[in-house]
Write a protein that holds these residues in place. Structure first.
Motif, short mmCIF file in Angstrom:
data_model
loop_
_atom_site.label_atom_id
_atom_site.label_comp_id
_atom_site.label_asym_id
_atom_site.label_seq_id
_atom_site.Cartn_x
_atom_site.Cartn_y
_atom_site.Cartn_z
N ASN A 1 -27.99 9.33 -40.95
CA ASN A 1 -27.68 8.68 -40.05
C ASN A 1 -28.74 8.55 -39.14
O ASN A 1 -29.83 9.21 -38.88
CB ASN A 1 -26.68 9.34 -39.18
CG ASN A 1 -26.21 8.57 -37.68
OD1 ASN A 1 -27.04 8.87 -36.73
ND2 ASN A 1 -25.17 8.20 -37.60
N ARG B 1 -29.31 10.48 -35.68
CA ARG B 1 -29.67 11.93 -36.04
C ARG B 1 -31.09 12.20 -36.54
O ARG B 1 -31.67 13.00 -36.04
CB ARG B 1 -28.51 12.54 -37.01
CG ARG B 1 -28.64 13.95 -37.26
CD ARG B 1 -28.00 14.31 -38.80
NE ARG B 1 -28.97 13.94 -39.63
CZ ARG B 1 -29.94 14.33 -40.23
NH1 ARG B 1 -30.58 15.41 -39.69
NH2 ARG B 1 -30.76 13.94 -41.12
N VAL C 1 -32.70 14.54 -33.98
CA VAL C 1 -32.38 15.72 -34.32
C VAL C 1 -33.32 16.29 -35.33
O VAL C 1 -33.83 17.47 -35.44
CB VAL C 1 -30.94 16.02 -34.69
CG1 VAL C 1 -30.68 17.35 -35.07
CG2 VAL C 1 -30.20 15.55 -33.48
N ASP C 2 -33.72 15.56 -36.49
CA ASP C 2 -34.18 15.98 -37.38
C ASP C 2 -35.68 16.25 -36.88
O ASP C 2 -36.16 15.13 -36.46
CB ASP C 2 -34.16 15.17 -38.74
CG ASP C 2 -34.72 15.95 -39.90
OD1 ASP C 2 -35.85 16.28 -40.02
OD2 ASP C 2 -34.08 15.53 -41.14
N VAL D 1 -20.10 10.89 -33.08
CA VAL D 1 -21.82 10.72 -33.27
C VAL D 1 -22.48 10.78 -31.94
O VAL D 1 -23.30 11.76 -31.69
CB VAL D 1 -22.30 9.39 -33.82
CG1 VAL D 1 -23.67 9.16 -33.68
CG2 VAL D 1 -21.91 9.41 -35.48
N GLU E 1 -21.88 14.48 -30.86
CA GLU E 1 -22.83 15.38 -31.53
C GLU E 1 -24.17 15.60 -31.18
O GLU E 1 -24.91 16.45 -30.89
CB GLU E 1 -22.56 15.29 -33.11
CG GLU E 1 -21.25 15.73 -33.60
CD GLU E 1 -21.34 17.35 -33.89
OE1 GLU E 1 -22.18 17.76 -33.95
OE2 GLU E 1 -20.26 17.72 -34.38
N LEU E 2 -24.37 14.20 -31.17
CA LEU E 2 -25.96 14.01 -30.69
C LEU E 2 -26.29 14.64 -29.44
O LEU E 2 -27.32 15.07 -28.83
CB LEU E 2 -26.50 12.58 -30.97
CG LEU E 2 -26.57 12.12 -32.52
CD1 LEU E 2 -26.88 10.66 -32.57
CD2 LEU E 2 -27.28 12.81 -33.20
N HIS F 1 -27.03 18.02 -29.08
CA HIS F 1 -27.95 18.80 -29.88
C HIS F 1 -29.32 18.15 -29.27
O HIS F 1 -30.43 18.65 -29.75
CB HIS F 1 -27.90 18.52 -31.17
CG HIS F 1 -26.95 19.43 -31.69
ND1 HIS F 1 -25.61 18.87 -32.12
CD2 HIS F 1 -26.90 20.54 -32.34
CE1 HIS F 1 -24.79 19.83 -32.49
NE2 HIS F 1 -25.45 20.88 -32.96
N VAL G 1 -22.79 13.19 -39.59
CA VAL G 1 -23.55 13.74 -38.64
C VAL G 1 -22.79 15.24 -38.52
O VAL G 1 -23.48 16.10 -37.64
CB VAL G 1 -23.50 13.08 -37.18
CG1 VAL G 1 -24.24 13.95 -35.95
CG2 VAL G 1 -24.02 12.02 -37.19
N LEU H 1 -25.13 19.29 -37.61
CA LEU H 1 -26.32 19.07 -36.86
C LEU H 1 -26.89 20.27 -36.53
O LEU H 1 -28.23 20.70 -36.30
CB LEU H 1 -26.10 18.43 -35.66
CG LEU H 1 -25.89 16.89 -35.90
CD1 LEU H 1 -25.46 16.18 -34.51
CD2 LEU H 1 -26.97 16.07 -36.48
#
Length: 304
Positions: free
Chosen positions: A148, A151, A155-156, A193, A196-197, A200, A297, A300
Motif C-alpha cells: 500500500n 502505508r 509507516v514503513d 486504511v 489504520e494510518l 500509526h 494495511v 501496521l
C-alpha cells in the motif's frame, strides 16, 4: 472517519484553511475561529447564514448546482476540488456501482509482464498495490511490504529515504485517497486504511483533516533505492478501462541515463533464480489477494 457528514467536514476544513485577506475581507482584532466564519462564507456565496450552517451541519441534503458553484467560488476551490464538492452531494443511487475491488485483468497482467525495462503496477482507490511486474517489485524491495503506497510513505521507515521529496509524496498520497473517498464515501476499504494510518501516523491524521484533493499528477519523482542509489523518474497514471477504480502506474527513465542503467541492474536482480520470470505480475496479484483477506494495511504495528 468523522463525527460529521462528508460534506460538512469538507466545508469546515476548507473554510478554516482560508484567511479573510485571502478572499478580500478586512481582518479586525482577535478571531475566535480559525479561518473564515460561517457567516463570511455565506456572504461571499450569496446565501443566508442559516442555509450555509445547515450545509455544514448536514441538515441540507440537496443543494442546487448554482449554490454549490457559489460556495466553491467563495472557498476558492480549484476545478478538481469543486468537482469533489459536487460528488459529496450525490445520493447513493447517483453514484457509480462499479467501485468494487475486482481483480486486475489477465490481459493487463500480461502487458505489464512484457515491460521488462519499465516498472509498472496497479493501485486501487486506497492506494493498495493490486498487481506489479517484477521490475516494480525490485524497485520497492527496500520496503518491508510492497502492499500500500500510503502505508509505505507514512509507516514503513524505508519511506523517508526512498521518497527523497517525502513531504510531497505524503501530501500526494493523502490527497489521492481523499479524491477516491469523494467517489465512494461509503468505501469500507478506504475507511480501514484511513483508520489504520491515522492510528500509526500523526502526520497522516493531520493531513487527512485538511481535505486536500488531488488525483495522480504526471510530475517527476526523485527516489533512492538502497542498492542502486538515486533515481530520477517520470511517471504516468492511467485509469483502467472497465475498472475505473484501478489505475495503472508506469515509471520511465531517460534513455541511456543513470536511472535507465539502474533499472537494468534492478532487472538483473529481479531475473535471479528466486523469481518466477514472466508470471511475476500474476504472482504479485495472487499474493495481494491472499493478503487482502485481512487487508494489506493490517499489522501496521509490527507519490509515492
Amino acid at each position: 472517519m468523522s463525527n460529521g457528514t462528508p460534506l460538512g467536514d469538507f466545508l469546515r476544513a476548507r473554510r478554516e484553511a482560508l484567511k479573510p485577506h485571502d478572499v478580500g475581507l478586512p481582518e479586525y482584532g482577535r478571531r475566535r475561529v480559525p479561518g473564515l466564519r460561517r457567516e463570511e462564507v455565506a456572504l461571499l456565496a450569496g446565501v443566508s447564514s442559516d442555509y450555509y450552517i445547515r450545509l455544514e451541519q448536514g441538515r441540507e441534503n440537496s443543494p442546487s448546482p448554482q449554490v454549490l458553484e457559489a460556495v466553491a467560488q467563495a472557498l476558492k476551490l480549484d476545478a478538481e476540488t469543486a468537482d469533489h464538492l459536487n460528488r459529496l452531494c450525490l445520493t447513493v443511487s447517483q453514484r457509480p456501482r462499479d467501485r468494487g475491488e475486482s481483480g486486475v485483468s489477465r490481459k493487463l497482467l500480461q502487458l505489464m509482464d512484457g515491460w521488462e525495462h519499465t516498472p509498472a503496477f496497479v493501485v486501487g482507490p486506497a492506494l493498495d498495490i493490486m498487481a506489479a511486474n517484477s521490475l516494480a517489485t525490485a524497485l520497492h524491495s527496500g520496503f518491508a511490504q510492497f502492499d500500500n503506497l500510503a502505508r509505505m510513505v507514512f509507516v514503513d521507515p524505508a519511506g523517508r529515504d526512498f521518497y527523497q521529496e517525502w513531504e510531497r509524496a505524503a501530501h500526494s498520497c493523502v490527497a489521492e485517497i481523499r479524491a477516491a473517498y469523494g467517489h465512494d464515501p461509503a468505501s469500507a476499504r478506504i475507511a480501514d486504511v484511513v483508520a489504520e494510518l491515522s492510528a500509526h501516523s500523526e502526520e497522516f491524521a493531520a493531513l487527512w483533516q485538511t481535505h486536500e484533493v488531488k488525483s495522480k499528477s504526471q510530475e517527476g519523482k526523485h527516489l533512492k533505492h538502497p542498492q542502486v542509489g538515486d533515481l530520477h523518474i517520470e511517471f504516468a497514471a492511467f485509469t483502467v478501462n472497465g475498472a475505473p477504480h484501478q489505475q495503472l502506474v508506469v515509471y520511465q527513465a531517460e534513455p541511456a541515463g543513470a536511472t535507465a542503467a539502474a533499472f537494468e541492474t534492478l532487472r538483473a536482480m529481479a531475473a535471479g533464480p528466486e523469481q518466477n520470470g514472466p508470471e511475476q505480475a500474476g504472482a504479485e496479484q495472487a499474493g495481494a489477494e491472499q493478503a487482502g483477506a485481512a487487508g494489506p494495511v493490517a499489522g501496521l504495528a509490527g507519490d509515492q
